[in-house]
Scaffold this motif. Structure first.
Motif, PDB file in Angstrom:
ATOM      1  N   THR A   8       0.833  -1.195   0.000  1.00  0.00           N
ATOM      2  CA  THR A   8       0.000   0.000   0.000  1.00  0.00           C
ATOM      3  C   THR A   8       0.873   1.252   0.000  1.00  0.00           C
ATOM      4  O   THR A   8       2.050   1.213   0.369  1.00  0.00           O
ATOM      5  CB  THR A   8      -0.901   0.059   1.248  1.00  0.00           C
ATOM      6  N   TYR A   9       0.251   2.317  -0.397  1.00  0.00           N
ATOM      7  CA  TYR A   9       0.904   3.632  -0.315  1.00  0.00           C
ATOM      8  C   TYR A   9       1.422   3.871   1.106  1.00  0.00           C
ATOM      9  O   TYR A   9       2.546   4.347   1.298  1.00  0.00           O
ATOM     10  CB  TYR A   9      -0.112   4.716  -0.715  1.00  0.00           C
ATOM     11  N   THR A  10       0.596   3.527   2.089  1.00  0.00           N
ATOM     12  CA  THR A  10       0.963   3.781   3.486  1.00  0.00           C
ATOM     13  C   THR A  10       2.246   3.029   3.857  1.00  0.00           C
ATOM     14  O   THR A  10       3.152   3.589   4.497  1.00  0.00           O
ATOM     15  CB  THR A  10      -0.206   3.364   4.408  1.00  0.00           C
TER      16      THR A  10
ATOM     17  N   TRP B  84       2.718  10.835   5.924  1.00  0.00           N
ATOM     18  CA  TRP B  84       1.591  10.368   5.134  1.00  0.00           C
ATOM     19  C   TRP B  84       0.913  11.529   4.391  1.00  0.00           C
ATOM     20  O   TRP B  84       0.728  12.609   4.948  1.00  0.00           O
ATOM     21  CB  TRP B  84       0.587   9.697   6.061  1.00  0.00           C
TER      22      TRP B  84
ATOM     23  N   ASP C  14      -3.966   1.884  -2.817  1.00  0.00           N
ATOM     24  CA  ASP C  14      -4.645   2.601  -1.725  1.00  0.00           C
ATOM     25  C   ASP C  14      -3.980   3.939  -1.379  1.00  0.00           C
ATOM     26  O   ASP C  14      -3.521   4.153  -0.255  1.00  0.00           O
ATOM     27  CB  ASP C  14      -4.732   1.680  -0.489  1.00  0.00           C
ATOM     28  N   TYR C  15      -3.970   4.799  -2.350  1.00  0.00           N
ATOM     29  CA  TYR C  15      -3.394   6.146  -2.195  1.00  0.00           C
ATOM     30  C   TYR C  15      -4.380   7.064  -1.469  1.00  0.00           C
ATOM     31  O   TYR C  15      -5.597   6.835  -1.493  1.00  0.00           O
ATOM     32  CB  TYR C  15      -3.137   6.747  -3.574  1.00  0.00           C
ATOM     33  N   PRO C  16      -3.855   8.152  -0.879  1.00  0.00           N
ATOM     34  CA  PRO C  16      -4.747   9.172  -0.313  1.00  0.00           C
ATOM     35  C   PRO C  16      -5.679   9.713  -1.392  1.00  0.00           C
ATOM     36  O   PRO C  16      -5.245   9.958  -2.519  1.00  0.00           O
ATOM     37  CB  PRO C  16      -3.784  10.271   0.146  1.00  0.00           C
ATOM     38  N   LYS C  17      -6.926   9.895  -1.055  1.00  0.00           N
ATOM     39  CA  LYS C  17      -7.904  10.322  -2.063  1.00  0.00           C
ATOM     40  C   LYS C  17      -7.556  11.684  -2.657  1.00  0.00           C
ATOM     41  O   LYS C  17      -7.875  11.969  -3.802  1.00  0.00           O
ATOM     42  CB  LYS C  17      -9.312  10.331  -1.460  1.00  0.00           C
TER      43      LYS C  17
ATOM     44  N   LYS D  91     -10.318   7.719   3.816  1.00  0.00           N
ATOM     45  CA  LYS D  91      -9.118   8.530   3.521  1.00  0.00           C
ATOM     46  C   LYS D  91      -8.428   8.115   2.235  1.00  0.00           C
ATOM     47  O   LYS D  91      -7.787   8.919   1.563  1.00  0.00           O
ATOM     48  CB  LYS D  91      -8.087   8.352   4.657  1.00  0.00           C
ATOM     49  N   THR D  92      -8.497   6.797   1.929  1.00  0.00           N
ATOM     50  CA  THR D  92      -7.753   6.296   0.768  1.00  0.00           C
ATOM     51  C   THR D  92      -8.710   5.777  -0.297  1.00  0.00           C
ATOM     52  O   THR D  92      -9.868   5.458  -0.021  1.00  0.00           O
ATOM     53  CB  THR D  92      -6.796   5.147   1.176  1.00  0.00           C
TER      54      THR D  92
END
Lengths: 479, 479
Positions: free
Chosen positions: B320-322, B346, B371-374, B388-389
């Motif tokens: 994931t992006y996170t 983040w 799953d990036y931040p929207k 959030k994502t």
């Protein structure tokens, strides 16, 4: 949960008594028990039988035409007519509702093709357009398969271009200049040096000239991409944006070119007959229905599939323009002055009515016309030794007219430049094109086939706007 | 006369001692006896041995690099090194001369890639570009073959469009208005009602939105066509006109989407390895030569073919992006402030330097980030339950960066409209797009792959202008 299986696979599978999950859209729901499910993989539907007693009534109410569902259960032999197997649903889930009050595609009132053009974003969901766009996809694949098997290289010629291949077509300008206040030169002209590409650019009308550059190194290339004409023609045969296939072959002369074009057309039609039988059968019966509205005399002699098989199994008629003019001059409609444009003699440009007479009345098969007068053809076509005709070839199809235009190209530098000067084509601007004749020139030939006209012929549709997903025509660029 | 046979066929034929005619271009002529003939069917040449004594000296003089010839004779086992067979010429004809004083492609002074870009109309005639454009053609065919085998329908989405899919990209205007004197409305605005389509139109930046319309009826579709960005980026990775592949699948979630993308990329690369071995071997040795100019530390760890096989045979890293941000935050270049954009935490948009670190240093393999931040992704991506994502996925490749961008789409009408409003996307204009969520919506997903970036990766070239026949970039629309 079982993995989703597509309807096409289930219907072509010999087995029964196995569990699957299917997903798709409800086409109809009858007797509160039988769902006709379509998932776009085929025109055929899978019948889903619901255990009505054990299904929540609220769910039953949501099974409406257009709703998207997922169902799991056993594939069993069907008792009903019209299908070999059906799905006995164990579980059923509504994925997306479809309000019958608002959904424009109800089965009861069969929408017209005209209306469906207005809702082109939804017409994929009808039997007719499902069949057309699966057919179009198959034909496109057959194009690539044919050329790949022949060792041709697929070449992406540019869409944005500063050149006008035909020296004629009306073109769309491509620009990033501010239209409200464009930069101007000292003498008030638009300053295209300030435009994105530093010059005036248009959308391509043909990839041929760039294709020739490829052929002069790779031997055999083809293009398959969008081309554009800014012509204000609101007809059933014209689009402002359409897809074209343009093969170009080094060391080919006119006859090789004709042989390739004929083989190519037969190959792709045969591919559709072999791979899209169900879609073609549906379109054939649609055509029969449509023609019932017409007077007997205007109906087709052959059914759609019969017509396609006829094209695949018979040689195209080949004759020269000169021979064609002689036939036309002596023809009944010419003598009885039924043609709008009467054929007085050699040199006349052939109109659609003449092409149709030759194809539909006289020969009753596809026709390849060759060796046209140079005055009515493009500058790049090879001059015959008579000094009057060029090595052009047009392929004419029943109901369609010109489906292919091609020629052997003039490979001689001096002759080509002299034709360009005669016809007012800018020699300096096309210096890169002339380099092919300066450095290791070779006989070569090629043709262009309008993809939508092919799809029109194979689908039996009559309006070209119905065979491209989102037609672009004057005053129309919806979606 | 024997029929022309292509060099590729002769070289892959086990036989000898049969007569053929070959046609092609002279690559070199040595000892007044040995012609190296290339006809574009393969990078390899056919050696033609001339009966010097019985050949007219005037003809011999015309055998120069670039000249086009036809030769007939017997294919015999070769005594010389480097080829199994050669052609013993009985007759030889010069089809097109090539003046060595003027021809820019002489073997002696090997032209640079930069120079070849200036003469892009002739660069097909070099070994490097012959290999690249055969490879490009093969990869394009593999794209169609892959999707055809999976039952996807090839959908031609429109090139000219009134909508802006990404809601962001800078676009090219398409118009037939007279720029010098455009029609204006009463309040001085440009009157696009007078334009060809009766409204303001642009070149497409993506076929995704129209692709979704197809997928919501046909289940699985893909596009493969030109797309455009009017961005003033003069880099080795950007083009104003490029080809994109965009599959869109009903009933797919994010993981299905990742699986398909990974399978797809491996399939097309394997197809090239299986079908373009000679071209890849040539490009591999070219790359070795090119890298000799670089300091040891900057050279590739693997050879080109080794690298391609590695991609085909290994699973892409998925995270994931996170998780990626956490790795980047703790990475050496971040701690040592070597990154130009330091990762504070983040929410940061990842830059090329971060993507390269993950792919080239940390994982040393292709990476799929999800799953990036929207906030840093498009309006149409499905919101995760964390609020959030979004269910985005980017595939990052060594040396290339982002090669695929995709997502599961927001299929819920209300959530989608609310994201559009938050991000300022015009809801009314996209009413047709929203109809997919109004009528029988379903989970669906898709991705876009920039075809030139794929060709760049597979060919081992470093400038994107070298993998498209006629690159369109700021201030450049030659040919």
């Amino acid at each position: 949960m079982s993995q989703r299986v597509k309807v096409k696979q289930i219907l072509s599978d010999d087995r029964a008594n196995y569990e699957v999950t299917v997903k798709g859209w409800v086409r109809s729901f009858r007797n509160n028990q039988f769902i006709a499910l379509n998932d776009g993989s085929t025109n055929n539907i899978l019948q889903i039988v619901i255990d009505t007693e054990n299904t929540d009534p609220a769910t039953l109410k949501r099974i409406t035409t257009g709703a998207s569902i997922s169902a799991t259960g056993e594939i069993i032999p069907s008792m009903g007519k019209g299908q070999r197997v059906e799905l006995k649903a164990k579980t059923l889930e509504i994925l997306g509702d479809c309000d019958p009050e608002k959904y424009p595609l109800q089965l009861k009132n069969r929408p017209s093709l005209e209306y469906l053009r207005e809702i082109a974003h939804l017409r994929f969901r009808t039997n007719t357009f499902g069949a057309i766009f699966r057919l179009r996809s198959s034909l496109a694949f057959a194009v690539h398969k044919f050329f790949n098997e022949k060792g041709f290289q697929y070449l992406h010629t540019p869409i944005i271009t500063a050149s006008d291949a035909e020296g004629a077509g009306e073109m769309f300008r491509v620009t990033t200049l501010d239209l409200k206040n464009p930069p101007r030169t000292e003498n008030g002209e638009i300053d295209f040096k300030e435009d994105f590409f530093g010059r005036s650019t248009n959308l391509t009308v043909s990839g041929q000239l760039e294709g020739e550059l490829g052929a002069m190194a790779l031997s055999d290339i083809y293009t398959f991409g969008p081309t554009f004409r800014a012509e204000n023609s609101n007809t059933a045969r014209h689009l402002a944006e359409f897809w074209m296939i343009e093969p170009e072959m080094a060391f080919y002369e006119l006859e090789d070119n004709m042989n390739l074009a004929e083989e190519f057309i037969k190959y792709v039609i045969k591919y559709a007959l072999d791979n899209n039988r169900e879609d073609l059968e549906f379109l054939a019966s649609r055509l029969v229905e449509e023609e019932k509205q017409k007077p007997q005399a205007e109906r087709s002699d052959m059914g759609l599939i019969e017509k396609l098989e006829f094209v695949v199994n018979n040689e195209f008629m080949r004759l020269t323009y000169t021979e064609a003019v002689s036939i036309l001059k002596d023809s009944k409609p010419n003598k009885n002055k039924k043609f709008q444009y009467l054929i007085e003699g050699w040199g006349a440009d052939l109109q659609s009515e003449h092409e149709r007479y030759l194809v539909e009345k006289h020969f009753k098969k596809p026709v390849i016309l060759t060796d046209y007068p140079k005055e009515i053809k493009s500058f790049y076509m090879k001059l015959n030794s008579d000094g009057k005709t060029v090595r052009a070839m047009d392929i004419l199809f029943p109901g369609i007219g010109e489906i292919v235009g091609g020629s052997q190209r003039e490979e001689d530098y001096d002759k080509l430049v002299s034709r360009m000067q005669e016809m007012g084509v800018p020699v300096e601007e096309l210096s890169w094109f002339l380099d092919t004749r300066r450095f290791g020139t070779a006989p070569h030939a090629g043709f262009g086939l309008g993809f939508e006209r092919l799809v029109l012929f194979v689908s039996g549709m009559t309006n070209i706007r119905d065979v491209i997903p989102f037609p672009r025509t004057p005053k129309n660029a919806e979606f």
